[in-house]
Design an enzyme around this catalytic site. Structure first.
Site, PDB file in Angstrom:
ATOM      1  N   ASN A  83     -10.178  -0.450  -0.354  1.00  0.00           N
ATOM      2  CA  ASN A  83      -8.724  -0.351  -0.386  1.00  0.00           C
ATOM      3  C   ASN A  83      -8.224  -0.924  -1.721  1.00  0.00           C
ATOM      4  O   ASN A  83      -8.282  -2.131  -1.923  1.00  0.00           O
ATOM      5  CB  ASN A  83      -8.148  -1.127   0.802  1.00  0.00           C
ATOM      6  N   HIS A 137      -3.733   7.105   2.314  1.00  0.00           N
ATOM      7  CA  HIS A 137      -4.069   5.766   1.818  1.00  0.00           C
ATOM      8  C   HIS A 137      -5.430   5.375   2.395  1.00  0.00           C
ATOM      9  O   HIS A 137      -5.695   5.628   3.577  1.00  0.00           O
ATOM     10  CB  HIS A 137      -2.988   4.782   2.256  1.00  0.00           C
ATOM     11  N   CYS A 179       0.819  -1.224   0.000  1.00  0.00           N
ATOM     12  CA  CYS A 179       0.000   0.000   0.000  1.00  0.00           C
ATOM     13  C   CYS A 179       0.848   1.266   0.000  1.00  0.00           C
ATOM     14  O   CYS A 179       0.343   2.354  -0.271  1.00  0.00           O
ATOM     15  CB  CYS A 179      -0.954  -0.011   1.187  1.00  0.00           C
TER      16      CYS A 179
END
Ligand code: COA
Length: 329
Positions: free
Chosen positions: A286, A256, A116
Site C-alpha cells: 500500500n 486502491h 489513500c
C-alpha cells in the site's frame, strides 16, 4: 463556451530500487510470508532507503516521466497538485518542491491530504480546474514515503506499506472524455481508526511523543477492513448505476491497493471479470496516494482511447470515493 473535459494524456511513475520482501520482514517482526500473502496479497514493497531523499524526490521523478512521455514543456503546466500524507515538510508543500525541481515556472502548486483517497480527490480538483476553463494543463501526483511513518516494531502495520509515486497529466478536451463523473465521501466520526497521532498542532513533537512512537501511523485493522470493503464496493456500484454501466461495460477497475481481499470484493460487487482488475499490490504493498497512478502507469500500454475505467479508493479520514474515467489517448 462549450463544455470542456479533463482528459488524462499521460502517466509517469517512480518506485525506489530497494525491495523489502516478506522474508526480510520475518527477521524484523513476528510474522511470516504465508500470513502476509494470504491476508493481504503482498509479497514485497519498495523502500526509499536514501536518508536524504523524501517524497518530493519520488514525485519529481514521476512528474519528469509524464512530461517526457507526453513531450510537455514544464512551462506549459498551470497547476501542480501533490496528494500525500508524508510531505517532505509540514510546509512548504511538497508540490512547491516539485514545481522548482521540474522548472514549472508558470505553475502554482499545493498539496492535498486525503490519505489513500488523496489521488482521487486531487484528480477531481484538477479536472474541475480544467472544466472551468481556468487551467489548460494540470499535473496530478500521488506520492508517499510511507516508510517514514511506519513503526517497524508493529507487525499489524509494518507489513502493509511501501514507498512510491505516480503522476498523470490532465489536459483540456472539447469531446466527452477523461473524468466523466465522481462520487466522494468523508466520515470524520472514525478519524482515529487510521491516523498519525503526533506531529501536528494538536500534539507537536516532544520527547514524550517520540518515546511513545506517536509519530508512526496507527490503524485498527479489523474495522478499517470492514469499512473499506463496504465503502469501495458500495461507491463503485453507485458510480456504475449513475452512469448506466454494467460489469460488461467497464473495461478496467483501478482500485486502491490496500488489501487483495478488499479489491476482490469490490470487483465481485461490480460483476467484473478478474482479468479487468489492475493489481500490483503483490509488488508494492500500500503506497497510499500513489497506488492508483502507479497502476495507471503500469497498465498504460494496454489502455486504448475510449476505455471505460472505474477508479476507487478508501482511506484515513475516513475518506472514500470512485471516479469514472474514459481514457483519452
Ligand atoms: N503476522 C502474523 N500475524 C499477525 C500479523 C502479522 N503481520 N498481524 C496481525 N497478526 C495476528 C493478530 O495478532 C491476530 O492474532 P490473534 O487472533 O491471536 O489476536 C490475527 O493475526 C488476526 O488479526 P486481524 O487483525 O484480525 O487480521 P485481519 O485478517 O483483519 O488482517 C489486516 C489484518 C491489517 C491485513 C486487515 O485488517 C486489513 O487489511 N485492514 C485494512 C487495511 C486497509 O484497508 N487500510 C486502509 C485503507 S488504506
Amino acid at each position: 463556451m462549450s463544455k470542456r473535459y479533463a482528459g488524462i494524456t499521460g502517466t509517469g511513475h517512480y518506485v525506489p530500487e530497494y525491495v523489502l520482501t516478506n522474508q526480510e520482514l520475518e527477521t524484523i517482526v513476528d510474522t511470516n510470508d504465508e500470513w502476509i500473502r494470504t491476508r493481504t496479497g503482498i509479497r514485497e514493497r519498495r523502500i526509499l532507503k536514501d536518508k536524504d531523499k523524501a517524497t518530493s524526490f519520488m514525485a519529481t521523478r514521476a512528474a519528469e516521466e509524464v512530461l517526457e512521455r507526453t513531450g510537455t514543456d514544464p512551462k506549459e503546466i498551470d497547476v501542480i497538485i501533490v496528494a500525500t500524507v508524508t510531505p517532505d515538510y509540514m510546509f512548504p508543500a511538497t508540490a512547491c518542491l516539485v514545481q522548482k525541481n521540474i522548472g514549472a515556472t508558470r505553475a502554482y502548486a499545493f498539496d492535498m491530504l486525503a490519505a489513500c483517497s488523496g489521488f482521487l480527490f486531487a484528480l477531481t480538483t484538477g479536472s474541475n480546474m480544467i472544466e472551468s476553463g481556468r487551467a489548460q494543463k494540470v499535473l496530478v501526483i500521488g506520492a508517499d514515503k510511507m516508510s517514514s511513518i511506519v513503526d517497524y516494531t508493529d507487525r499489524n502495520t509494518c507489513i502493509l506499506f511501501g514507498d512510491g509515486a505516480g503522476a498523470v497529466l490532465l489536459e483540456a478536451f472539447e469531446e466527452e472524455t477523461g473524468v466523466i463523473d465522481y462520487v466522494h465521501y468523508t466520515d470524520g466520526d472514525d478519524q482515529c481508526l487510521l491516523y498519525q497521532p503526533a506531529g501536528g498542532s494538536k500534539r507537536p513533537a516532544s520527547h514524550e511523543t517520540v518515546d511513545l512512537h506517536l509519530h508512526s501511523l496507527r490503524q485498527d485493522g479489523r474495522p478499517v477492513f470492514k469499512k473499506a470493503t463496504e465503502g469501495m464496493a458500495d461507491v463503485s456500484a453507485e458510480i456504475m448505476k449513475r452512469n448506466n454501466l454494467t460489469g460488461e461495460d467497464v473495461d478496467w477497475l483501478v482500485p486502491h491497493q490496500a488489501n487483495l481481499r478488499i479489491i476482490s470484493a469490490t470487483a465481485n460487487r461490480m460483476g467484473l471479470d478478474p482479468s479487468k482488475v489492475m493489481i500490483n499490490i503483490d509488488k508494492y504493498g500500500n503506497t497510499t496516494a500513489a497506488t492508483i497512478p502507479l497502476c495507471l502507469c503500469e497498465w498504460s500500454d494496454r489502455l486504448s482511447k475510449g476505455d471505460k475505467l472505474v477508479l476507487t479508493a478508501f482511506g484515513g479520514g475516513l475518506t472514500w470515493g470512485a471516479t469514472y474515467v474514459k481514457w483519452s489517448v
